[in-house]
Design an enzyme around this catalytic site. Structure first.
Site, PDB file in Angstrom:
ATOM      1  N   ARG A  46       0.798  -1.230   0.317  1.00 29.47           N
ATOM      2  CA  ARG A  46       0.580  -0.059  -0.206  1.00 29.47           C
ATOM      3  C   ARG A  46       1.103   1.503   0.189  1.00 29.47           C
ATOM      4  O   ARG A  46       0.671   2.125  -1.080  1.00 29.47           O
ATOM      5  CB  ARG A  46      -0.854  -0.234   1.555  1.00 29.47           C
ATOM      6  CG  ARG A  46      -1.579   1.523   1.841  1.00 29.47           C
ATOM      7  CD  ARG A  46      -2.777   0.805   2.327  1.00 29.47           C
ATOM      8  NE  ARG A  46      -2.989   0.541   3.651  1.00 29.47           N
ATOM      9  CZ  ARG A  46      -2.542   1.322   4.219  1.00 29.47           C
ATOM     10  NH1 ARG A  46      -1.629   2.189   4.488  1.00 29.47           N
ATOM     11  NH2 ARG A  46      -1.864  -0.029   5.078  1.00 29.47           N
ATOM     12  N   TYR A  98     -17.217  16.799 -13.516  1.00 30.46           N
ATOM     13  CA  TYR A  98     -17.869  16.001 -13.378  1.00 30.46           C
ATOM     14  C   TYR A  98     -18.965  15.295 -12.431  1.00 30.46           C
ATOM     15  O   TYR A  98     -18.834  15.838 -10.786  1.00 30.46           O
ATOM     16  CB  TYR A  98     -16.700  14.796 -13.542  1.00 30.46           C
ATOM     17  CG  TYR A  98     -17.513  13.507 -13.117  1.00 30.46           C
ATOM     18  CD1 TYR A  98     -17.646  12.469 -14.394  1.00 30.46           C
ATOM     19  CD2 TYR A  98     -16.507  12.673 -12.021  1.00 30.46           C
ATOM     20  CE1 TYR A  98     -18.182  11.214 -14.727  1.00 30.46           C
ATOM     21  CE2 TYR A  98     -17.727  11.199 -11.727  1.00 30.46           C
ATOM     22  CZ  TYR A  98     -17.670  10.680 -13.372  1.00 30.46           C
ATOM     23  OH  TYR A  98     -18.544   9.705 -13.393  1.00 30.46           O
ATOM     24  N   ASP A 170      -9.109  18.786 -13.444  1.00 35.63           N
ATOM     25  CA  ASP A 170      -9.072  17.530 -13.316  1.00 35.63           C
ATOM     26  C   ASP A 170      -8.802  17.218 -14.767  1.00 35.63           C
ATOM     27  O   ASP A 170      -9.554  17.892 -16.189  1.00 35.63           O
ATOM     28  CB  ASP A 170     -10.723  17.409 -13.348  1.00 35.63           C
ATOM     29  CG  ASP A 170     -10.800  15.482 -14.207  1.00 35.63           C
ATOM     30  OD1 ASP A 170     -10.258  15.209 -15.020  1.00 35.63           O
ATOM     31  OD2 ASP A 170     -12.056  15.009 -13.099  1.00 35.63           O
ATOM     32  N   LYS A 195      -9.765   6.584 -18.349  1.00 35.67           N
ATOM     33  CA  LYS A 195      -9.932   7.435 -20.083  1.00 35.67           C
ATOM     34  C   LYS A 195      -9.349   8.067 -20.826  1.00 35.67           C
ATOM     35  O   LYS A 195      -8.432   6.003 -21.516  1.00 35.67           O
ATOM     36  CB  LYS A 195     -10.759   8.801 -20.071  1.00 35.67           C
ATOM     37  CG  LYS A 195     -11.706   8.561 -18.736  1.00 35.67           C
ATOM     38  CD  LYS A 195     -13.719   7.738 -18.722  1.00 35.67           C
ATOM     39  CE  LYS A 195     -13.981   7.824 -18.316  1.00 35.67           C
ATOM     40  NZ  LYS A 195     -14.254   7.870 -16.595  1.00 35.67           N
TER      41      LYS A 195
HETATM   42  C1  PLP Z   1     -13.646  14.387 -16.590  1.00 33.78           C
HETATM   43  C2  PLP Z   1     -13.746  13.126 -15.397  1.00 33.78           C
HETATM   44  N1  PLP Z   1     -13.256  13.175 -14.170  1.00 33.78           N
HETATM   45  C3  PLP Z   1     -13.180  12.048 -12.849  1.00 33.78           C
HETATM   46  C4  PLP Z   1     -13.608  10.519 -13.183  1.00 33.78           C
HETATM   47  C5  PLP Z   1     -14.449   9.813 -12.060  1.00 33.78           C
HETATM   48  O1  PLP Z   1     -13.014   8.611 -12.555  1.00 33.78           O
HETATM   49  P1  PLP Z   1     -13.192   7.325 -12.313  1.00 33.78           P
HETATM   50  O2  PLP Z   1     -14.742   6.666 -13.172  1.00 33.78           O
HETATM   51  O3  PLP Z   1     -12.199   7.002 -13.178  1.00 33.78           O
HETATM   52  O4  PLP Z   1     -13.202   6.959 -11.157  1.00 33.78           O
HETATM   53  C6  PLP Z   1     -14.688  10.899 -14.839  1.00 33.78           C
HETATM   54  C7  PLP Z   1     -15.364   9.979 -15.661  1.00 33.78           C
HETATM   55  O5  PLP Z   1     -15.858  10.149 -16.024  1.00 33.78           O
HETATM   56  C8  PLP Z   1     -14.719  11.600 -15.363  1.00 33.78           C
HETATM   57  O6  PLP Z   1     -15.205  12.026 -16.398  1.00 33.78           O
END
Ligand code: PLP
Length: 378
Positions: A46, A98, A170, A195
């Protein structure tokens, strides 16, 4: 090293023991120690694992940060980063953040005592007006999801510096190949590595990268204390996916540009949101702070019945949640990425029930167009 070379060689050295060019997967939870007073570099997985470390260094290098950390999901990276703050603190967050981040901030962290104000971050004055004495950070996404709004990162950084607060971005939609917020002065970059970074729709993972080593240390402490780390097998898959990031992004976005131009001409399409179109209100800002428009676009259709027909009828693009994979994905923000947002909030943010988001994959764009034309070119 140029970006393409760094993708292949950065942070992922050839295994010094046996010369394996693919990084070994250390499938272990613990590491045997030599003696009472001589502990090795790793003790418990971890806290550190060589496969994860190779990936963390690779992502930190690409984002030009001091410290990179790999988490079990994008949400784990986001939640762990928010743990930098304390009850009583306040964040200013872009309004079409998001949906999962909105949910996290408006339920769990709100209950914990952390306040967030959601504002239209394309308007720097609105960001400034939302800052309070207890504000600790600006939390941004550019392009945002799903309305592909553009925030001026340099203006946000200047504002944050004036108030002595952090700027967190992000960067999931852009990846470091197209946009590097830390180079613009932001403090932390976050990713849903699920992604484009991994790129093959086969891993859930997340990253946080800090520009400053001290901030990186605080994040590393949280990563270990909170414990939402990425497993070594998944780390290896992402290391493999990363190698082709440049070629994938180039292909993805060339196709996205072609499809955006085609969509614009369709009578059944009311509006296309894509920062590669000169009429996009954020076109100039995006061009200044990134090196390409990326591969995610949204569009509004003439009516709800057509929206349903398209989403259920298209064959090549999967009708699914997520984005950034080699396969195209058509999604419906109102019931997918933004389902966690109450309908009234969604409406207020302009996320209509005729809005569709397309993540353009690596299929031939002519085939994708022909598939959609069955519904739109009528
Ligand atoms: C812009 C963005 N940030 C964060 C996330 C969250 O990521 P995760 O689904 O890998 O937990 C997503 C998921 O769709 C996203 O599109």
């Amino acid at each position: 090293m140029k970006f393409a070379t760094e993708l292949i060689h950065g942070g992922d050295p050839i295994d010094p023991q046996h010369g394996s060019v693919s990084h070994p997967i250390y499938h272990t939870s613990t590491f045997a120690q030599q003696s009472m007073d001589h502990f090795g570099r790793y003790d418990y997985a971890r806290s550190g694992n060589p496969t994860r470390e190779a990936l963390e260094e690779a992502v930190a290098g690409l984002e030009k940060g001091a410290t990179g950390l790999a988490f079990a999901s994008g949400m784990a990276a986001i939640a762990s980063t928010i743990l930098l703050f304390a009850p009583g603190d306040h964040l200013v967050v872009c309004e079409d953040v998001y949906g999962g981040t909105f949910r996290l901030l408006s339920t769990l962290f709100k209950g914990w005592g952390l306040e967030a104000t959601f504002v239209d971050a394309t308007d720097t004055a609105a960001l400034a007006a939302a800052i309070r004495p207890e504000t600790r950070a600006l939390y941004l996404e550019t392009p945002s999801n799903p309305l592909i709004k553009i925030t001026d990162l340099s203006a946000a950084v200047a504002l944050a510096a004036e108030h002595g607060i952090l700027t967190i971005v992000d960067n999931t939609f852009m990846t470091p190949y197209l946009q590097r917020p830390l180079e613009l002065g932001c403090d932390i970059v976050l990713h849903s590595g699920t992604k484009f970074l991994n790129g093959h729709s086969d891993v859930i993972c997340g990253f946080a990268v800090a520009r400053d080593p001290e901030l990186g240390k605080r994040l590393r402490f949280i990563q270990n204390a909170f414990g939402a780390v990425l497993g070594p097998q998944d780390c290896w898959l992402v290391l493999r996916g990363l190698k082709t990031l440049k070629v994938r992004m180039e292909e993805h976005q060339a196709s996205a540009q072609k499809i955006a131009l085609w969509l614009k001409e369709q009578k059944q399409v009311e509006r296309v949101y894509y920062p590669g179109l000169p009429e996009h209100p954020g076109y100039e800002v995006h061009k200044r702070q990134s090196s390409g428009p990326g591969a995610v676009l949204s569009f509004e259709l003439a009516d709800f019945a057509l929206t349903t027909r398209l989403l259920e009828g298209v064959e090549l693009a999967a009708f699914a949640v997520s984005l950034g994979g080699v396969e195209s994905i058509l999604s419906y923000p109102a019931k997918m990425s933004h389902a966690a947002m109450p309908p009234a909030e969604r409406e207020a943010r302009g996320i209509k029930d005729t809005l569709v988001r397309l993540s353009v994959g690596l299929e031939d764009p002519d085939d994708l167009i022909a598939d959609m034309a069955r519904f739109l070119d009528i």
